[in-house]
Write an enzyme that holds these catalytic residues in place. Structure first.
Site, PDB file in Angstrom:
ATOM      1  N   SER A   1      34.301  35.002  32.735  1.00  0.00           N
ATOM      2  CA  SER A   1      34.239  34.200  33.956  1.00  0.00           C
ATOM      3  C   SER A   1      33.262  33.057  33.736  1.00  0.00           C
ATOM      4  O   SER A   1      32.315  33.192  32.946  1.00  0.00           O
ATOM      5  CB  SER A   1      33.738  35.087  35.107  1.00  0.00           C
ATOM      6  OG  SER A   1      33.316  34.291  36.193  1.00  0.00           O
TER       7      SER A   1
ATOM      8  N   TYR B   1      27.471  40.504  38.510  1.00  0.00           N
ATOM      9  CA  TYR B   1      28.806  40.156  37.990  1.00  0.00           C
ATOM     10  C   TYR B   1      28.666  39.212  36.794  1.00  0.00           C
ATOM     11  O   TYR B   1      29.306  39.402  35.748  1.00  0.00           O
ATOM     12  CB  TYR B   1      29.628  39.503  39.111  1.00  0.00           C
ATOM     13  CG  TYR B   1      30.991  39.008  38.675  1.00  0.00           C
ATOM     14  CD1 TYR B   1      32.054  39.894  38.504  1.00  0.00           C
ATOM     15  CD2 TYR B   1      31.222  37.648  38.449  1.00  0.00           C
ATOM     16  CE1 TYR B   1      33.308  39.430  38.099  1.00  0.00           C
ATOM     17  CE2 TYR B   1      32.468  37.182  38.050  1.00  0.00           C
ATOM     18  CZ  TYR B   1      33.509  38.074  37.882  1.00  0.00           C
ATOM     19  OH  TYR B   1      34.745  37.617  37.483  1.00  0.00           O
TER      20      TYR B   1
HETATM   21  P1  NDP Z   1      41.994  41.578  41.160  1.00  0.00           P
HETATM   22  O1  NDP Z   1      40.942  42.148  42.030  1.00  0.00           O
HETATM   23  O2  NDP Z   1      43.136  40.866  41.772  1.00  0.00           O
HETATM   24  O3  NDP Z   1      42.580  42.734  40.216  1.00  0.00           O
HETATM   25  C1  NDP Z   1      41.700  43.568  39.515  1.00  0.00           C
HETATM   26  C2  NDP Z   1      42.491  44.543  38.694  1.00  0.00           C
HETATM   27  O4  NDP Z   1      41.541  45.444  38.061  1.00  0.00           O
HETATM   28  C3  NDP Z   1      43.435  45.381  39.527  1.00  0.00           C
HETATM   29  O5  NDP Z   1      44.669  45.554  38.846  1.00  0.00           O
HETATM   30  C4  NDP Z   1      42.705  46.706  39.638  1.00  0.00           C
HETATM   31  O6  NDP Z   1      43.634  47.774  39.705  1.00  0.00           O
HETATM   32  C5  NDP Z   1      41.947  46.779  38.316  1.00  0.00           C
HETATM   33  N1  NDP Z   1      40.817  47.693  38.424  1.00  0.00           N
HETATM   34  C6  NDP Z   1      39.695  47.546  39.161  1.00  0.00           C
HETATM   35  N2  NDP Z   1      38.935  48.642  39.081  1.00  0.00           N
HETATM   36  C7  NDP Z   1      39.592  49.504  38.265  1.00  0.00           C
HETATM   37  C8  NDP Z   1      39.336  50.818  37.798  1.00  0.00           C
HETATM   38  N3  NDP Z   1      38.237  51.496  38.180  1.00  0.00           N
HETATM   39  N4  NDP Z   1      40.218  51.410  36.972  1.00  0.00           N
HETATM   40  C9  NDP Z   1      41.345  50.758  36.597  1.00  0.00           C
HETATM   41  N5  NDP Z   1      41.644  49.515  36.999  1.00  0.00           N
HETATM   42  C10 NDP Z   1      40.787  48.908  37.831  1.00  0.00           C
HETATM   43  O7  NDP Z   1      41.223  40.647  40.100  1.00  0.00           O
HETATM   44  P2  NDP Z   1      41.659  39.296  39.354  1.00  0.00           P
HETATM   45  O8  NDP Z   1      43.067  39.377  38.944  1.00  0.00           O
HETATM   46  O9  NDP Z   1      41.164  38.175  40.162  1.00  0.00           O
HETATM   47  O10 NDP Z   1      40.700  39.372  38.076  1.00  0.00           O
HETATM   48  C11 NDP Z   1      41.143  39.762  36.791  1.00  0.00           C
HETATM   49  C12 NDP Z   1      40.019  39.477  35.815  1.00  0.00           C
HETATM   50  O11 NDP Z   1      39.731  38.075  35.819  1.00  0.00           O
HETATM   51  C13 NDP Z   1      38.708  40.176  36.171  1.00  0.00           C
HETATM   52  O12 NDP Z   1      38.079  40.638  34.995  1.00  0.00           O
HETATM   53  C14 NDP Z   1      37.888  39.072  36.818  1.00  0.00           C
HETATM   54  O13 NDP Z   1      36.512  39.301  36.697  1.00  0.00           O
HETATM   55  C15 NDP Z   1      38.347  37.862  36.038  1.00  0.00           C
HETATM   56  N6  NDP Z   1      38.166  36.587  36.741  1.00  0.00           N
HETATM   57  C16 NDP Z   1      38.842  36.298  37.900  1.00  0.00           C
HETATM   58  C17 NDP Z   1      38.668  35.094  38.535  1.00  0.00           C
HETATM   59  C18 NDP Z   1      39.370  34.757  39.814  1.00  0.00           C
HETATM   60  O14 NDP Z   1      39.093  33.685  40.399  1.00  0.00           O
HETATM   61  N7  NDP Z   1      40.274  35.575  40.305  1.00  0.00           N
HETATM   62  C19 NDP Z   1      37.761  34.062  38.003  1.00  0.00           C
HETATM   63  C20 NDP Z   1      37.078  34.468  36.785  1.00  0.00           C
HETATM   64  C21 NDP Z   1      37.293  35.678  36.184  1.00  0.00           C
HETATM   65  P3  NDP Z   1      43.527  49.048  40.676  1.00  0.00           P
HETATM   66  O15 NDP Z   1      42.708  48.668  41.868  1.00  0.00           O
HETATM   67  O16 NDP Z   1      44.952  49.355  40.956  1.00  0.00           O
HETATM   68  O17 NDP Z   1      42.878  50.094  39.818  1.00  0.00           O
END
Ligand code: NDP
Length: 250
Positions: free
Chosen positions: A148, A161
């Site tokens: 990020s 974070y």
């Molecule tokens: P979302 O919150 O939309 O999705 C997060 C995903 O991570 C979900 O599929 C969730 O699945 C999974 N997840 C979370 N906790 C767990 C767990 N304990 N076990 C298994 N799976 C887990 O996030 P984004 O798509 O926005 O983000 C994706 C990546 O990109 C992240 O690493 C984020 O930090 C990074 N990012 C995002 C940005 C943004 O603006 N969106 C900007 C910069 C970086 P479930 O809940 O079904 O387990």
């Protein structure tokens, strides 16, 4: 070098965490559309099943792995299962992540901090540990770790974070350096602000329509997984559309 986008991933096996929604969901679709078999990991079975339906309808294939990434022994077992069934892994995308809370660092609850580090850092290390030998059995192993801009901006209230993403990037760089003499290539990616649940949690007042969709961002992230890209230990900045180097001594 950045891919021209014309590559295929037929016969490749890709493991994507956080595949139930957001960036991971669309990146899984993107990789499957290019011919990869996707191992889709997340907790929400409904999201994984929806992904599977979409991938199958488009002529692709996926294996669903409902898994909580705080379950470290389960991550270890996943590596063993992949080896037994497929004998290798071609692509790892460590995408799953959580935000924790946006607040002054001294106000962050210990359990929130610990959970954040567990999911964003420890589970990524555990994935690296279990997939490293499998990726080295591929003829062109590729690992991509989701970082990020927060890892570099170190803005007020984003401390835990930001620290977790900085840790991920540094682990990736060390891993890349270790693997230089192999066919494994390891990079991180900063997707930039993307219209997902996490972004809405981070910046609730923002109009989501002003942000790129996860489908648009995923299509760009996929380019770094072109097997012809030989760069390693770099950060791909989606908005800049290029790989950025670090000031490594070596
Ligand atoms: P979302 O919150 O939309 O999705 C997060 C995903 O991570 C979900 O599929 C969730 O699945 C999974 N997840 C979370 N906790 C767990 C767990 N304990 N076990 C298994 N799976 C887990 O996030 P984004 O798509 O926005 O983000 C994706 C990546 O990109 C992240 O690493 C984020 O930090 C990074 N990012 C995002 C940005 C943004 O603006 N969106 C900007 C910069 C970086 P479930 O809940 O079904 O387990």
């Amino acid at each position: 070098m950045i891919s021209d986008g014309s590559f295929r991933l037929d016969g490749k096996l890709a493991l994507v965490t956080g595949a139930s929604r957001g960036i991971g969901y669309f990146l899984s679709k993107e990789l499957a559309a290019r011919g990869a078999h996707v191992i889709a990991v997340a907790r929400t079975v409904g999201g994984l099943e929806e992904l599977d339906d979409e991938i199958t309808a488009a002529g692709g294939s996926a294996t669903l792995v409902p898994l909580d990434l705080t379950d470290m022994p389960a991550i270890d077992r996943l590596g063993g299962s992949i080896y037994e069934r497929w004998g290798k892994l071609d692509i790892l995308v460590a995408n799953a992540g959580v935000l924790g809370t946006i607040s002054p660092i001294g106000h962050v609850e210990a359990k929130v901090f610990d959970k954040l580090m567990n999911i964003n850092v420890s589970s990524v290390w555990r994935l690296i540990r279990t997939t490293d030998p499998l990726l080295k059995l591929s003829d062109a192993g590729r690992a991509l770790l989701l970082s990020s801009g927060a890892a570099h901006s170190a803005r007020a209230y984003w401390g835990p974070y930001a620290a977790s993403k900085a840790a991920v990037e540094v682990m990736g760089r060390s891993w890349a350096d270790e693997a230089r003499q192999t066919k494994l290539r390891v990079n991180s990616v900063n997707p930039g602000a993307t219209r997902t649940a996490m972004r809405a949690q981070a910046v609730p007042g923002e109009d989501p329509e002003t942000l790129p969709t996860p489908a648009e961002v995923a299509a760009k992230i996929a380019l770094i997984l072109d097997p012809k890209i030989d760069d390693t230990g770099k950060l791909y900045d989606v908005r800049a559309g290029k790989l950025l180097g670090y000031n490594n001594p070596s």
